[in-house]
Design a protein around this motif. Structure first.
Motif, PDB file in Angstrom:
ATOM      1  N   THR A 143       0.859  -1.175   0.000  1.00 36.30           N
ATOM      2  CA  THR A 143       0.000   0.000   0.000  1.00 36.30           C
ATOM      3  C   THR A 143       0.898   1.229   0.000  1.00 36.30           C
ATOM      4  O   THR A 143       1.823   1.315   0.814  1.00 36.30           O
ATOM      5  CB  THR A 143      -0.914   0.028   1.250  1.00 36.30           C
ATOM      6  OG1 THR A 143      -1.709  -1.161   1.257  1.00 36.30           O
ATOM      7  CG2 THR A 143      -1.812   1.239   1.242  1.00 36.30           C
ATOM      8  N   TYR A 144       0.638   2.143  -0.919  1.00 35.89           N
ATOM      9  CA  TYR A 144       1.407   3.384  -1.009  1.00 35.89           C
ATOM     10  C   TYR A 144       0.486   4.561  -0.723  1.00 35.89           C
ATOM     11  O   TYR A 144      -0.563   4.702  -1.328  1.00 35.89           O
ATOM     12  CB  TYR A 144       2.020   3.529  -2.406  1.00 35.89           C
ATOM     13  CG  TYR A 144       2.598   4.902  -2.689  1.00 35.89           C
ATOM     14  CD1 TYR A 144       3.533   5.481  -1.839  1.00 35.89           C
ATOM     15  CD2 TYR A 144       2.209   5.625  -3.801  1.00 35.89           C
ATOM     16  CE1 TYR A 144       4.058   6.733  -2.093  1.00 35.89           C
ATOM     17  CE2 TYR A 144       2.729   6.875  -4.074  1.00 35.89           C
ATOM     18  CZ  TYR A 144       3.655   7.428  -3.213  1.00 35.89           C
ATOM     19  OH  TYR A 144       4.173   8.668  -3.460  1.00 35.89           O
ATOM     20  N   ASP A 173       1.751   5.172 -10.185  1.00 36.26           N
ATOM     21  CA  ASP A 173       2.370   4.572 -11.373  1.00 36.26           C
ATOM     22  C   ASP A 173       3.889   4.653 -11.312  1.00 36.26           C
ATOM     23  O   ASP A 173       4.578   3.693 -11.671  1.00 36.26           O
ATOM     24  CB  ASP A 173       1.870   5.256 -12.645  1.00 36.26           C
ATOM     25  CG  ASP A 173       0.445   4.880 -12.997  1.00 36.26           C
ATOM     26  OD1 ASP A 173      -0.035   3.821 -12.529  1.00 36.26           O
ATOM     27  OD2 ASP A 173      -0.195   5.640 -13.758  1.00 36.26           O
ATOM     28  N   MET A 174       4.423   5.790 -10.873  1.00 35.65           N
ATOM     29  CA  MET A 174       5.873   5.937 -10.762  1.00 35.65           C
ATOM     30  C   MET A 174       6.448   4.948  -9.752  1.00 35.65           C
ATOM     31  O   MET A 174       7.458   4.287 -10.017  1.00 35.65           O
ATOM     32  CB  MET A 174       6.241   7.368 -10.365  1.00 35.65           C
ATOM     33  CG  MET A 174       5.989   8.391 -11.449  1.00 35.65           C
ATOM     34  SD  MET A 174       6.186  10.094 -10.861  1.00 35.65           S
ATOM     35  CE  MET A 174       7.920  10.126 -10.479  1.00 35.65           C
ATOM     36  N   PHE A 185       9.137   1.993 -10.440  1.00 33.38           N
ATOM     37  CA  PHE A 185      10.399   1.893  -9.700  1.00 33.38           C
ATOM     38  C   PHE A 185      10.522   0.529  -9.013  1.00 33.38           C
ATOM     39  O   PHE A 185      11.584  -0.085  -9.022  1.00 33.38           O
ATOM     40  CB  PHE A 185      10.527   3.004  -8.659  1.00 33.38           C
ATOM     41  CG  PHE A 185      10.714   4.380  -9.226  1.00 33.38           C
ATOM     42  CD1 PHE A 185      11.558   4.619 -10.295  1.00 33.38           C
ATOM     43  CD2 PHE A 185      10.041   5.461  -8.678  1.00 33.38           C
ATOM     44  CE1 PHE A 185      11.736   5.893 -10.817  1.00 33.38           C
ATOM     45  CE2 PHE A 185      10.205   6.742  -9.189  1.00 33.38           C
ATOM     46  CZ  PHE A 185      11.051   6.960 -10.267  1.00 33.38           C
ATOM     47  N   LEU A 186       9.422   0.085  -8.398  1.00 34.35           N
ATOM     48  CA  LEU A 186       9.433  -1.216  -7.728  1.00 34.35           C
ATOM     49  C   LEU A 186       9.746  -2.343  -8.710  1.00 34.35           C
ATOM     50  O   LEU A 186      10.616  -3.183  -8.454  1.00 34.35           O
ATOM     51  CB  LEU A 186       8.085  -1.480  -7.054  1.00 34.35           C
ATOM     52  CG  LEU A 186       7.845  -0.814  -5.717  1.00 34.35           C
ATOM     53  CD1 LEU A 186       6.361  -0.841  -5.359  1.00 34.35           C
ATOM     54  CD2 LEU A 186       8.661  -1.507  -4.632  1.00 34.35           C
ATOM     55  N   VAL A 244       3.643  -7.309  -8.837  1.00 30.99           N
ATOM     56  CA  VAL A 244       3.600  -6.262  -7.822  1.00 30.99           C
ATOM     57  C   VAL A 244       2.196  -5.668  -7.836  1.00 30.99           C
ATOM     58  O   VAL A 244       1.728  -5.202  -8.878  1.00 30.99           O
ATOM     59  CB  VAL A 244       4.642  -5.154  -8.110  1.00 30.99           C
ATOM     60  CG1 VAL A 244       4.494  -4.029  -7.094  1.00 30.99           C
ATOM     61  CG2 VAL A 244       6.049  -5.720  -8.090  1.00 30.99           C
ATOM     62  N   GLU A 245       1.521  -5.732  -6.690  1.00 32.62           N
ATOM     63  CA  GLU A 245       0.189  -5.141  -6.558  1.00 32.62           C
ATOM     64  C   GLU A 245       0.316  -3.975  -5.594  1.00 32.62           C
ATOM     65  O   GLU A 245       0.603  -4.158  -4.408  1.00 32.62           O
ATOM     66  CB  GLU A 245      -0.802  -6.175  -6.051  1.00 32.62           C
ATOM     67  CG  GLU A 245      -1.025  -7.325  -7.026  1.00 32.62           C
ATOM     68  CD  GLU A 245      -2.010  -8.358  -6.520  1.00 32.62           C
ATOM     69  OE1 GLU A 245      -2.716  -8.097  -5.515  1.00 32.62           O
ATOM     70  OE2 GLU A 245      -2.065  -9.444  -7.130  1.00 32.62           O
ATOM     71  N   LEU A 246       0.113  -2.780  -6.128  1.00 35.66           N
ATOM     72  CA  LEU A 246       0.259  -1.561  -5.340  1.00 35.66           C
ATOM     73  C   LEU A 246      -1.087  -0.872  -5.250  1.00 35.66           C
ATOM     74  O   LEU A 246      -1.699  -0.539  -6.270  1.00 35.66           O
ATOM     75  CB  LEU A 246       1.285  -0.645  -6.024  1.00 35.66           C
ATOM     76  CG  LEU A 246       1.704   0.613  -5.283  1.00 35.66           C
ATOM     77  CD1 LEU A 246       2.450   0.262  -3.998  1.00 35.66           C
ATOM     78  CD2 LEU A 246       2.582   1.471  -6.170  1.00 35.66           C
ATOM     79  N   SER A 247      -1.572  -0.698  -4.042  1.00 30.95           N
ATOM     80  CA  SER A 247      -2.847   0.001  -3.865  1.00 30.95           C
ATOM     81  C   SER A 247      -2.649   1.263  -3.069  1.00 30.95           C
ATOM     82  O   SER A 247      -1.596   1.528  -2.539  1.00 30.95           O
ATOM     83  CB  SER A 247      -3.859  -0.896  -3.183  1.00 30.95           C
ATOM     84  OG  SER A 247      -3.410  -1.295  -1.911  1.00 30.95           O
TER      85      SER A 247
END
Length: 81
Positions: free
Chosen positions: A41-42, A58-59, A63-64, A78-81
């Motif tokens: 989570t970001y 998105d950035m 990067f990840l 990679v799942e970023l929420s």
């Protein structure tokens, strides 16, 4: 500080990205690392003097993925929420 995983290579990547987002007041939180899937989570920070300096989701995702591709290529999702 982002929670540690059982993988030192993934921890290295997370620490680097956390430093980047933290410099603008953001946070990165580990949800899980399950095999090839990393869930995070970001929460973006706020920089009123330079709003374009705050990394977007998105950035951070780019990067990840790029860093994991170098340091932990076995993490493919990679799942970023």
């Amino acid at each position: 500080m982002v929670q540690s995983t059982s993988d030192s290579s993934v921890d290295f990547v997370l620490a680097q990205i956390e430093t980047m987002v933290g410099s603008e007041g953001g946070t990165l939180d580990l949800v899980s690392l399950d095999g090839p899937t990393l869930k995070l989570t970001y929460t973006p920070g706020i920089n009123e003097d330079c709003p374009e300096c705050v990394p977007t989701h998105d950035m951070v995702n780019q990067f990840l993925k790029a860093s994991l591709g170098i340091h932990a290529p076995y993490v493919t999702v990679v799942e970023l929420s």
